[in-house]
Design a protein around this motif. Structure first.
Motif, mmCIF file in Angstrom:
data_model
loop_
_atom_site.group_PDB
_atom_site.id
_atom_site.type_symbol
_atom_site.label_atom_id
_atom_site.label_comp_id
_atom_site.label_asym_id
_atom_site.label_seq_id
_atom_site.Cartn_x
_atom_site.Cartn_y
_atom_site.Cartn_z
ATOM 1 N N ALA A 297 -13.289 -102.159 -3.332
ATOM 2 C CA ALA A 297 -12.201 -101.464 -2.660
ATOM 3 C C ALA A 297 -11.269 -100.759 -3.629
ATOM 4 O O ALA A 297 -10.537 -99.848 -3.243
ATOM 5 C CB ALA A 297 -11.405 -102.453 -1.802
ATOM 6 N N GLU A 298 -11.262 -101.184 -4.892
ATOM 7 C CA GLU A 298 -10.329 -100.621 -5.872
ATOM 8 C C GLU A 298 -11.071 -99.733 -6.865
ATOM 9 O O GLU A 298 -12.176 -100.061 -7.300
ATOM 10 C CB GLU A 298 -9.614 -101.747 -6.632
ATOM 11 C CG GLU A 298 -8.833 -102.704 -5.742
ATOM 12 C CD GLU A 298 -7.680 -102.030 -5.023
ATOM 13 O OE1 GLU A 298 -7.102 -101.082 -5.591
ATOM 14 O OE2 GLU A 298 -7.358 -102.442 -3.898
ATOM 15 N N LEU A 299 -10.442 -98.624 -7.225
ATOM 16 C CA LEU A 299 -11.023 -97.727 -8.226
ATOM 17 C C LEU A 299 -10.946 -98.352 -9.616
ATOM 18 O O LEU A 299 -11.867 -98.220 -10.428
ATOM 19 C CB LEU A 299 -10.273 -96.390 -8.215
ATOM 20 C CG LEU A 299 -10.688 -95.377 -9.285
ATOM 21 C CD1 LEU A 299 -12.079 -94.841 -8.979
ATOM 22 C CD2 LEU A 299 -9.678 -94.237 -9.368
ATOM 23 N N THR B 19 -22.768 -93.598 -3.495
ATOM 24 C CA THR B 19 -21.605 -94.281 -4.070
ATOM 25 C C THR B 19 -21.326 -95.592 -3.351
ATOM 26 O O THR B 19 -21.533 -95.712 -2.139
ATOM 27 C CB THR B 19 -20.353 -93.381 -4.051
ATOM 28 O OG1 THR B 19 -19.301 -94.029 -4.791
ATOM 29 C CG2 THR B 19 -19.868 -93.130 -2.632
ATOM 30 N N ARG B 20 -20.861 -96.586 -4.121
ATOM 31 C CA ARG B 20 -20.563 -97.908 -3.578
ATOM 32 C C ARG B 20 -19.093 -98.287 -3.775
ATOM 33 O O ARG B 20 -18.723 -99.434 -3.617
ATOM 34 C CB ARG B 20 -21.448 -98.970 -4.273
ATOM 35 C CG ARG B 20 -22.933 -98.798 -4.006
ATOM 36 C CD ARG B 20 -23.269 -99.068 -2.546
ATOM 37 N NE ARG B 20 -24.692 -98.877 -2.247
ATOM 38 C CZ ARG B 20 -25.210 -97.746 -1.811
ATOM 39 N NH1 ARG B 20 -24.411 -96.697 -1.602
ATOM 40 N NH2 ARG B 20 -26.496 -97.628 -1.565
ATOM 41 N N GLN B 21 -18.297 -97.285 -4.115
ATOM 42 C CA GLN B 21 -16.881 -97.535 -4.380
ATOM 43 C C GLN B 21 -16.055 -96.887 -3.273
ATOM 44 O O GLN B 21 -16.207 -95.697 -2.988
ATOM 45 C CB GLN B 21 -16.515 -96.953 -5.744
ATOM 46 C CG GLN B 21 -15.117 -97.269 -6.207
ATOM 47 C CD GLN B 21 -14.739 -96.354 -7.343
ATOM 48 O OE1 GLN B 21 -14.247 -95.261 -7.127
ATOM 49 N NE2 GLN B 21 -14.996 -96.791 -8.557
ATOM 50 N N GLU B 22 -15.168 -97.664 -2.663
ATOM 51 C CA GLU B 22 -14.456 -97.179 -1.478
ATOM 52 C C GLU B 22 -13.577 -95.957 -1.744
ATOM 53 O O GLU B 22 -13.587 -95.012 -0.946
ATOM 54 C CB GLU B 22 -13.649 -98.320 -0.859
ATOM 55 C CG GLU B 22 -14.502 -99.359 -0.160
ATOM 56 C CD GLU B 22 -15.448 -98.752 0.861
ATOM 57 O OE1 GLU B 22 -14.999 -97.907 1.667
ATOM 58 O OE2 GLU B 22 -16.644 -99.087 0.837
ATOM 59 N N PHE C 15 -12.830 -90.121 -0.824
ATOM 60 C CA PHE C 15 -12.645 -88.800 -1.437
ATOM 61 C C PHE C 15 -13.729 -87.835 -0.948
ATOM 62 O O PHE C 15 -13.435 -86.689 -0.567
ATOM 63 C CB PHE C 15 -12.691 -88.934 -2.960
ATOM 64 C CG PHE C 15 -12.599 -87.630 -3.696
ATOM 65 C CD1 PHE C 15 -11.365 -87.047 -3.944
ATOM 66 C CD2 PHE C 15 -13.743 -86.973 -4.132
ATOM 67 C CE1 PHE C 15 -11.272 -85.845 -4.622
ATOM 68 C CE2 PHE C 15 -13.664 -85.758 -4.807
ATOM 69 C CZ PHE C 15 -12.422 -85.198 -5.056
ATOM 70 N N ILE C 16 -14.983 -88.297 -0.958
ATOM 71 C CA ILE C 16 -16.087 -87.441 -0.514
ATOM 72 C C ILE C 16 -15.971 -87.142 0.983
ATOM 73 O O ILE C 16 -16.230 -86.010 1.421
ATOM 74 C CB ILE C 16 -17.435 -88.106 -0.848
ATOM 75 C CG1 ILE C 16 -17.618 -88.210 -2.363
ATOM 76 C CG2 ILE C 16 -18.599 -87.316 -0.232
ATOM 77 C CD1 ILE C 16 -18.797 -89.081 -2.797
ATOM 78 N N GLU C 17 -15.579 -88.148 1.753
ATOM 79 C CA GLU C 17 -15.404 -87.930 3.198
ATOM 80 C C GLU C 17 -14.348 -86.862 3.469
ATOM 81 O O GLU C 17 -14.491 -86.047 4.384
ATOM 82 C CB GLU C 17 -15.045 -89.254 3.877
ATOM 83 C CG GLU C 17 -16.230 -90.201 3.987
ATOM 84 C CD GLU C 17 -15.824 -91.614 4.355
ATOM 85 O OE1 GLU C 17 -14.595 -91.897 4.406
ATOM 86 O OE2 GLU C 17 -16.708 -92.450 4.611
ATOM 87 N N GLU C 18 -13.280 -86.862 2.660
ATOM 88 C CA GLU C 18 -12.254 -85.838 2.828
ATOM 89 C C GLU C 18 -12.799 -84.440 2.500
ATOM 90 O O GLU C 18 -12.466 -83.457 3.151
ATOM 91 C CB GLU C 18 -11.044 -86.144 1.928
ATOM 92 C CG GLU C 18 -10.178 -87.292 2.416
ATOM 93 C CD GLU C 18 -9.593 -87.014 3.794
ATOM 94 O OE1 GLU C 18 -9.132 -85.885 4.024
ATOM 95 O OE2 GLU C 18 -9.650 -87.922 4.657
#
Length: 411
Positions: free
Chosen positions: A204-206, A394-397, A402-405
Protein backbone atom coordinates in the motif's frame (compact mmCIF):
# COMPACT_ATOMS: atom_id res chain seq x y z
CA UNK A 1 9.06 6.34 23.91
CA UNK A 2 7.88 7.54 27.35
CA UNK A 3 4.11 7.74 27.58
CA UNK A 4 3.50 4.89 25.14
CA UNK A 5 1.84 1.72 26.52
CA UNK A 6 4.42 -1.03 27.12
CA UNK A 7 2.96 -3.23 24.37
CA UNK A 8 3.35 -0.37 21.89
CA UNK A 9 6.92 0.25 23.07
CA UNK A 10 7.82 -3.41 22.56
CA UNK A 11 6.31 -3.30 19.07
CA UNK A 12 8.24 -0.15 18.25
CA UNK A 13 11.55 -1.66 19.41
CA UNK A 14 10.79 -4.75 17.34
CA UNK A 15 10.01 -2.67 14.27
CA UNK A 16 13.08 -0.44 14.59
CA UNK A 17 15.74 -2.70 16.13
CA UNK A 18 14.84 -6.38 15.75
CA UNK A 19 17.16 -6.92 12.76
CA UNK A 20 20.12 -5.34 14.58
CA UNK A 21 19.39 -7.55 17.59
CA UNK A 22 19.08 -10.60 15.35
CA UNK A 23 22.42 -9.81 13.69
CA UNK A 24 24.14 -9.72 17.09
CA UNK A 25 22.47 -12.96 18.17
CA UNK A 26 23.54 -14.66 14.94
CA UNK A 27 27.14 -13.62 15.59
CA UNK A 28 27.01 -14.76 19.22
CA UNK A 29 25.18 -18.03 18.57
CA UNK A 30 26.64 -18.94 15.18
CA UNK A 31 23.28 -20.30 14.04
CA UNK A 32 20.56 -18.47 12.10
CA UNK A 33 17.65 -20.60 13.28
CA UNK A 34 18.72 -20.61 16.94
CA UNK A 35 19.15 -16.82 16.78
CA UNK A 36 15.70 -16.35 15.23
CA UNK A 37 14.17 -18.49 17.97
CA UNK A 38 16.08 -16.58 20.66
CA UNK A 39 14.97 -13.24 19.23
CA UNK A 40 11.29 -14.13 19.43
CA UNK A 41 11.71 -15.62 22.92
CA UNK A 42 13.36 -12.38 24.08
CA UNK A 43 10.52 -10.21 22.78
CA UNK A 44 7.95 -12.56 24.30
CA UNK A 45 9.64 -12.19 27.71
CA UNK A 46 9.91 -8.40 27.20
CA UNK A 47 6.13 -8.02 26.95
CA UNK A 48 5.73 -9.58 30.41
CA UNK A 49 8.82 -8.23 32.20
CA UNK A 50 8.61 -4.65 30.95
CA UNK A 51 5.00 -4.48 32.10
CA UNK A 52 6.16 -5.42 35.58
CA UNK A 53 9.62 -3.81 35.85
CA UNK A 54 9.43 -0.97 33.32
CA UNK A 55 11.29 -0.55 30.03
CA UNK A 56 15.09 -0.85 30.56
CA UNK A 57 17.41 2.05 29.77
CA UNK A 58 19.04 0.03 26.97
CA UNK A 59 16.27 -2.09 25.43
CA UNK A 60 18.47 -3.55 22.68
CA UNK A 61 21.15 -4.70 25.10
CA UNK A 62 18.47 -6.19 27.38
CA UNK A 63 16.95 -8.10 24.46
CA UNK A 64 20.31 -9.39 23.22
CA UNK A 65 21.19 -10.57 26.74
CA UNK A 66 17.79 -12.19 27.27
CA UNK A 67 17.91 -13.88 23.86
CA UNK A 68 21.40 -15.18 24.59
CA UNK A 69 20.31 -16.73 27.90
CA UNK A 70 17.24 -18.27 26.25
CA UNK A 71 19.51 -19.85 23.62
CA UNK A 72 21.81 -21.20 26.34
CA UNK A 73 18.81 -22.77 28.07
CA UNK A 74 17.67 -24.33 24.78
CA UNK A 75 21.13 -25.77 24.14
CA UNK A 76 21.28 -27.20 27.65
CA UNK A 77 17.98 -28.99 27.10
CA UNK A 78 19.21 -30.40 23.82
CA UNK A 79 22.52 -31.54 25.37
CA UNK A 80 20.70 -33.77 27.84
CA UNK A 81 19.24 -35.91 25.07
CA UNK A 82 21.30 -35.39 21.93
CA UNK A 83 23.81 -37.90 20.61
CA UNK A 84 26.02 -34.95 19.71
CA UNK A 85 26.26 -33.93 23.38
CA UNK A 86 30.02 -33.09 23.34
CA UNK A 87 29.52 -30.68 20.43
CA UNK A 88 26.60 -28.97 22.16
CA UNK A 89 28.54 -28.67 25.41
CA UNK A 90 31.45 -27.08 23.55
CA UNK A 91 29.00 -24.66 21.87
CA UNK A 92 27.52 -23.83 25.27
CA UNK A 93 30.90 -23.13 26.83
CA UNK A 94 31.89 -20.84 23.95
CA UNK A 95 28.57 -19.00 24.16
CA UNK A 96 28.77 -18.53 27.94
CA UNK A 97 32.30 -17.11 27.68
CA UNK A 98 31.63 -14.84 24.68
CA UNK A 99 32.11 -11.12 25.34
CA UNK A 100 29.94 -8.47 23.77
CA UNK A 101 28.83 -4.92 24.43
CA UNK A 102 25.89 -2.77 23.38
CA UNK A 103 28.21 -0.90 20.99
CA UNK A 104 28.67 -4.14 19.01
CA UNK A 105 25.01 -4.04 17.99
CA UNK A 106 25.51 -1.01 15.72
CA UNK A 107 28.06 -2.76 13.48
CA UNK A 108 26.66 -6.28 13.59
CA UNK A 109 24.38 -5.75 10.60
CA UNK A 110 27.40 -4.76 8.51
CA UNK A 111 29.21 -7.89 9.74
CA UNK A 112 26.17 -9.94 8.83
CA UNK A 113 25.99 -8.43 5.33
CA UNK A 114 29.60 -9.43 4.65
CA UNK A 115 28.81 -12.92 5.95
CA UNK A 116 25.77 -13.22 3.71
CA UNK A 117 27.88 -12.04 0.76
CA UNK A 118 30.78 -14.40 1.43
CA UNK A 119 32.31 -15.77 -1.81
CA UNK A 120 31.81 -19.35 -0.54
CA UNK A 121 28.04 -18.85 -0.96
CA UNK A 122 26.30 -19.22 -4.30
CA UNK A 123 25.97 -15.85 -6.01
CA UNK A 124 22.22 -16.26 -6.51
CA UNK A 125 21.76 -16.85 -2.76
CA UNK A 126 23.75 -13.92 -1.37
CA UNK A 127 21.24 -11.15 -2.02
CA UNK A 128 18.10 -13.11 -1.02
CA UNK A 129 19.77 -14.22 2.22
CA UNK A 130 20.78 -10.66 3.06
CA UNK A 131 17.36 -9.21 2.26
CA UNK A 132 15.70 -11.88 4.40
CA UNK A 133 18.01 -11.84 7.43
CA UNK A 134 19.28 -8.27 7.50
CA UNK A 135 16.21 -6.42 6.22
CA UNK A 136 13.34 -8.71 7.26
CA UNK A 137 11.83 -8.85 3.78
CA UNK A 138 9.54 -11.84 3.37
CA UNK A 139 10.37 -14.64 0.96
CA UNK A 140 7.44 -13.51 -1.19
CA UNK A 141 8.73 -9.92 -1.40
CA UNK A 142 12.20 -11.12 -2.37
CA UNK A 143 10.74 -13.49 -4.96
CA UNK A 144 8.81 -10.64 -6.60
CA UNK A 145 11.92 -8.46 -6.68
CA UNK A 146 13.81 -11.25 -8.48
CA UNK A 147 10.88 -12.45 -10.61
CA UNK A 148 11.32 -15.92 -9.07
CA UNK A 149 9.08 -18.43 -7.33
CA UNK A 150 8.97 -18.09 -3.50
CA UNK A 151 9.89 -21.79 -3.15
CA UNK A 152 13.05 -21.22 -5.23
CA UNK A 153 14.10 -18.27 -3.08
CA UNK A 154 13.35 -20.20 0.13
CA UNK A 155 15.55 -23.11 -1.01
CA UNK A 156 18.44 -20.75 -1.80
CA UNK A 157 18.19 -19.17 1.64
CA UNK A 158 18.09 -22.54 3.44
CA UNK A 159 21.12 -23.82 1.49
CA UNK A 160 23.06 -20.62 2.19
CA UNK A 161 22.38 -20.84 5.94
CA UNK A 162 23.53 -24.47 5.96
CA UNK A 163 26.71 -23.50 4.08
CA UNK A 164 27.52 -20.76 6.60
CA UNK A 165 27.01 -23.21 9.46
CA UNK A 166 28.87 -26.17 7.97
CA UNK A 167 31.78 -24.15 6.54
CA UNK A 168 32.01 -22.10 9.77
CA UNK A 169 32.04 -18.85 7.80
CA UNK A 170 33.00 -16.13 10.31
CA UNK A 171 30.70 -13.25 11.25
CA UNK A 172 33.13 -10.41 10.66
CA UNK A 173 34.01 -7.55 8.35
CA UNK A 174 36.89 -8.79 6.17
CA UNK A 175 40.37 -7.35 6.38
CA UNK A 176 41.33 -4.43 4.13
CA UNK A 177 43.20 -6.88 1.91
CA UNK A 178 40.05 -9.00 1.46
CA UNK A 179 37.60 -6.14 1.06
CA UNK A 180 37.93 -5.31 -2.65
CA UNK A 181 36.93 -8.80 -3.87
CA UNK A 182 33.96 -8.84 -1.50
CA UNK A 183 32.81 -5.31 -2.19
CA UNK A 184 30.73 -5.71 -5.37
CA UNK A 185 28.24 -8.07 -3.75
CA UNK A 186 27.92 -5.89 -0.66
CA UNK A 187 27.33 -2.71 -2.68
CA UNK A 188 24.73 -4.52 -4.77
CA UNK A 189 22.92 -5.72 -1.65
CA UNK A 190 22.91 -2.31 0.02
CA UNK A 191 21.53 -0.71 -3.15
CA UNK A 192 18.82 -3.37 -3.47
CA UNK A 193 17.83 -2.68 0.13
CA UNK A 194 17.64 1.03 -0.64
CA UNK A 195 15.61 0.46 -3.81
CA UNK A 196 13.09 -1.73 -2.00
CA UNK A 197 12.64 1.12 0.49
CA UNK A 198 12.62 3.90 -2.10
CA UNK A 199 10.04 2.20 -4.30
CA UNK A 200 8.56 -0.85 -2.58
CA UNK A 201 7.93 -3.78 -4.92
CA UNK A 202 4.49 -4.43 -3.46
CA UNK A 203 2.02 -3.03 -0.97
CA UNK A 204 0.00 0.00 0.00
CA UNK A 205 2.95 2.35 0.54
CA UNK A 206 5.34 3.67 -2.10
CA UNK A 207 8.20 4.20 0.38
CA UNK A 208 9.60 2.10 3.23
CA UNK A 209 11.62 4.68 5.11
CA UNK A 210 13.08 2.08 7.50
CA UNK A 211 14.87 0.40 4.58
CA UNK A 212 16.18 3.59 2.95
CA UNK A 213 17.43 4.82 6.33
CA UNK A 214 19.15 1.51 7.06
CA UNK A 215 20.77 1.33 3.61
CA UNK A 216 22.15 4.86 4.01
CA UNK A 217 23.45 4.02 7.49
CA UNK A 218 25.24 0.96 6.11
CA UNK A 219 26.56 3.05 3.22
CA UNK A 220 28.05 5.56 5.67
CA UNK A 221 29.70 2.76 7.66
CA UNK A 222 31.17 1.35 4.48
CA UNK A 223 32.55 4.74 3.39
CA UNK A 224 34.29 5.03 6.76
CA UNK A 225 35.70 1.54 6.33
CA UNK A 226 36.72 1.84 2.68
CA UNK A 227 36.52 5.33 1.09
CA UNK A 228 36.75 4.01 -2.48
CA UNK A 229 35.10 5.86 -5.40
CA UNK A 230 32.31 3.31 -5.95
CA UNK A 231 31.52 3.16 -2.22
CA UNK A 232 31.29 6.94 -2.15
CA UNK A 233 29.31 6.88 -5.39
CA UNK A 234 26.72 4.52 -3.95
CA UNK A 235 26.28 6.62 -0.82
CA UNK A 236 25.99 9.78 -2.97
CA UNK A 237 23.39 8.08 -5.18
CA UNK A 238 21.28 7.04 -2.19
CA UNK A 239 21.50 10.48 -0.58
CA UNK A 240 20.48 12.26 -3.79
CA UNK A 241 17.50 9.97 -4.33
CA UNK A 242 16.52 10.23 -0.67
CA UNK A 243 16.60 14.03 -0.93
CA UNK A 244 13.49 13.85 -3.16
CA UNK A 245 11.46 11.70 -0.77
CA UNK A 246 9.34 14.54 0.74
CA UNK A 247 8.14 15.52 -2.75
CA UNK A 248 7.53 12.03 -4.19
CA UNK A 249 4.06 11.57 -2.70
CA UNK A 250 1.13 13.84 -1.96
CA UNK A 251 -0.34 14.30 1.52
CA UNK A 252 -2.73 11.44 0.70
CA UNK A 253 0.09 9.14 -0.44
CA UNK A 254 -0.37 9.53 -4.21
CA UNK A 255 2.67 9.19 -6.48
CA UNK A 256 4.15 12.40 -7.93
CA UNK A 257 6.52 11.92 -10.88
CA UNK A 258 9.87 13.71 -11.03
CA UNK A 259 8.97 16.54 -13.40
CA UNK A 260 5.85 17.40 -11.36
CA UNK A 261 7.51 17.47 -7.94
CA UNK A 262 7.75 20.61 -5.80
CA UNK A 263 11.53 20.98 -5.69
CA UNK A 264 11.36 23.34 -2.74
CA UNK A 265 10.54 20.23 -0.69
CA UNK A 266 13.75 18.46 -1.71
CA UNK A 267 16.23 18.10 1.17
CA UNK A 268 18.98 20.64 0.43
CA UNK A 269 21.33 19.18 3.05
CA UNK A 270 21.26 15.72 1.47
CA UNK A 271 21.75 17.25 -2.00
CA UNK A 272 24.80 19.20 -0.82
CA UNK A 273 26.28 16.13 0.85
CA UNK A 274 25.56 13.87 -2.12
CA UNK A 275 26.96 16.29 -4.70
CA UNK A 276 30.13 16.82 -2.66
CA UNK A 277 30.63 13.06 -2.36
CA UNK A 278 30.23 12.40 -6.07
CA UNK A 279 32.53 15.28 -7.01
CA UNK A 280 35.19 13.82 -4.71
CA UNK A 281 34.68 10.30 -6.07
CA UNK A 282 34.91 11.38 -9.72
CA UNK A 283 38.24 13.14 -9.11
CA UNK A 284 39.72 9.91 -7.71
CA UNK A 285 39.35 7.92 -10.95
CA UNK A 286 38.49 4.20 -11.04
CA UNK A 287 34.79 5.08 -10.86
CA UNK A 288 32.09 2.73 -12.08
CA UNK A 289 28.29 2.45 -12.41
CA UNK A 290 27.36 3.80 -8.97
CA UNK A 291 29.39 6.97 -9.55
CA UNK A 292 27.84 7.43 -12.99
CA UNK A 293 24.30 6.96 -11.64
CA UNK A 294 25.07 9.40 -8.83
CA UNK A 295 26.37 11.92 -11.38
CA UNK A 296 23.04 11.63 -13.26
CA UNK A 297 21.12 12.11 -9.99
CA UNK A 298 23.29 15.18 -9.25
CA UNK A 299 22.38 16.79 -12.58
CA UNK A 300 18.69 16.37 -11.69
CA UNK A 301 19.29 17.69 -8.16
CA UNK A 302 21.10 20.82 -9.35
CA UNK A 303 18.35 21.85 -11.83
CA UNK A 304 16.16 24.58 -10.26
CA UNK A 305 13.16 23.37 -12.29
CA UNK A 306 12.35 20.35 -14.43
CA UNK A 307 12.51 22.53 -17.54
CA UNK A 308 16.07 23.63 -16.74
CA UNK A 309 17.43 20.06 -16.50
CA UNK A 310 20.59 19.55 -18.58
CA UNK A 311 19.26 16.64 -20.65
CA UNK A 312 22.21 16.49 -23.09
CA UNK A 313 24.54 15.96 -20.13
CA UNK A 314 22.27 13.26 -18.71
CA UNK A 315 22.12 11.47 -22.08
CA UNK A 316 25.92 11.61 -22.29
CA UNK A 317 26.25 10.07 -18.83
CA UNK A 318 23.77 7.32 -19.76
CA UNK A 319 25.85 6.60 -22.88
CA UNK A 320 28.92 6.02 -20.70
CA UNK A 321 26.90 4.00 -18.15
CA UNK A 322 25.40 1.78 -20.86
CA UNK A 323 28.87 0.99 -22.22
CA UNK A 324 30.07 0.11 -18.72
CA UNK A 325 27.00 -1.93 -17.72
CA UNK A 326 24.88 -3.07 -20.69
CA UNK A 327 21.34 -3.42 -19.37
CA UNK A 328 17.84 -3.05 -20.83
CA UNK A 329 16.75 -1.10 -17.72
CA UNK A 330 19.55 1.41 -18.29
CA UNK A 331 18.51 1.53 -21.97
CA UNK A 332 14.97 2.34 -20.84
CA UNK A 333 16.18 5.18 -18.60
CA UNK A 334 18.35 6.47 -21.44
CA UNK A 335 15.32 6.38 -23.75
CA UNK A 336 13.42 8.58 -21.28
CA UNK A 337 16.32 11.07 -21.24
CA UNK A 338 16.56 11.08 -25.05
CA UNK A 339 12.81 11.75 -25.29
CA UNK A 340 13.37 14.87 -23.19
CA UNK A 341 16.22 15.98 -25.44
CA UNK A 342 14.91 14.91 -28.87
CA UNK A 343 11.16 14.44 -28.40
CA UNK A 344 8.76 11.57 -27.61
CA UNK A 345 9.12 9.82 -30.99
CA UNK A 346 12.83 9.27 -30.35
CA UNK A 347 12.05 7.77 -26.95
CA UNK A 348 9.26 5.58 -28.34
CA UNK A 349 11.52 4.16 -31.05
CA UNK A 350 14.08 3.09 -28.44
CA UNK A 351 11.52 1.55 -26.08
CA UNK A 352 9.90 -0.38 -28.93
CA UNK A 353 13.32 -1.74 -29.91
CA UNK A 354 13.83 -3.07 -26.37
CA UNK A 355 10.41 -4.75 -26.29
CA UNK A 356 10.82 -6.19 -29.79
CA UNK A 357 14.01 -7.92 -28.61
CA UNK A 358 11.88 -9.69 -26.00
CA UNK A 359 13.37 -7.75 -23.07
CA UNK A 360 11.45 -6.04 -20.22
CA UNK A 361 8.22 -7.73 -21.32
CA UNK A 362 7.21 -8.16 -17.66
CA UNK A 363 8.49 -4.77 -16.47
CA UNK A 364 5.65 -2.35 -15.87
CA UNK A 365 7.82 0.77 -16.22
CA UNK A 366 8.64 -0.14 -19.83
CA UNK A 367 4.94 -0.05 -20.69
CA UNK A 368 4.40 3.11 -18.64
CA UNK A 369 7.15 4.81 -20.62
CA UNK A 370 5.67 3.62 -23.92
CA UNK A 371 2.24 4.84 -22.86
CA UNK A 372 3.58 8.28 -21.92
CA UNK A 373 5.35 8.67 -25.28
CA UNK A 374 2.25 7.57 -27.20
CA UNK A 375 0.10 9.98 -25.19
CA UNK A 376 2.43 12.88 -26.00
CA UNK A 377 2.23 11.93 -29.68
CA UNK A 378 -1.58 11.84 -29.58
CA UNK A 379 -1.73 8.06 -30.15
CA UNK A 380 -4.35 7.48 -27.48
CA UNK A 381 -5.33 3.90 -28.28
CA UNK A 382 -1.72 2.74 -28.11
CA UNK A 383 -1.27 4.69 -24.88
CA UNK A 384 -4.34 3.00 -23.39
CA UNK A 385 -3.11 -0.48 -24.34
CA UNK A 386 0.35 0.16 -22.86
CA UNK A 387 -1.01 1.60 -19.61
CA UNK A 388 -3.43 -1.32 -19.27
CA UNK A 389 -0.48 -3.72 -19.58
CA UNK A 390 1.49 -1.68 -17.02
CA UNK A 391 -1.51 -1.87 -14.67
CA UNK A 392 -1.58 -5.66 -15.01
CA UNK A 393 2.10 -5.90 -14.05
CA UNK A 394 2.44 -3.48 -11.13
CA UNK A 395 1.87 -4.73 -7.59
CA UNK A 396 2.22 -1.42 -5.77
CA UNK A 397 -0.96 0.46 -4.87
CA UNK A 398 0.25 4.07 -5.41
CA UNK A 399 1.56 3.14 -8.87
CA UNK A 400 -1.72 1.37 -9.69
CA UNK A 401 -3.69 4.47 -8.72
CA UNK A 402 -1.32 6.67 -10.76
CA UNK A 403 -1.84 4.53 -13.87
CA UNK A 404 -5.60 4.42 -13.30
CA UNK A 405 -5.64 8.22 -13.23
CA UNK A 406 -3.75 8.31 -16.53
CA UNK A 407 -6.31 5.94 -18.05
CA UNK A 408 -9.15 8.16 -16.82
CA UNK A 409 -7.42 11.17 -18.38
CA UNK A 410 -7.55 9.41 -21.76
CA UNK A 411 -11.35 9.31 -21.50
Amino acid sequence: MPGLPVQAQVERVYREDSRRILATLIRLLGDFDLAEEALHEAFFVAVERWQRDGVPDKPRAWLVSTGRFKAIDALRRRARFAASQPLLIAQLEALEQADWSDEDVEDDRLRLIFTCCHPALAADAQVPLTLREVCDLTTEEIARAFLSAPATIAQRIVRAKAKIRDAKIPYQVPTLAELPERLDSVLRVIYLVFNEGYSASIGAELIREDLTREAIRLGRLLVQLLPEPEVMGLLALMLLHESRRPARTSASGELIVLDEQDRSLWNAGLITEGCALIEQALTMGRFGPYCLQAAIAAVHAEAPTAGETDWPQIVGLYDVLLRAVPSPVIELNRAAAISQRDGPQAGLTLVDAILERGELLDYHLAYSARAAFCWQLGRKQEARKAWERALELTRQEPERRFIEERLKALD
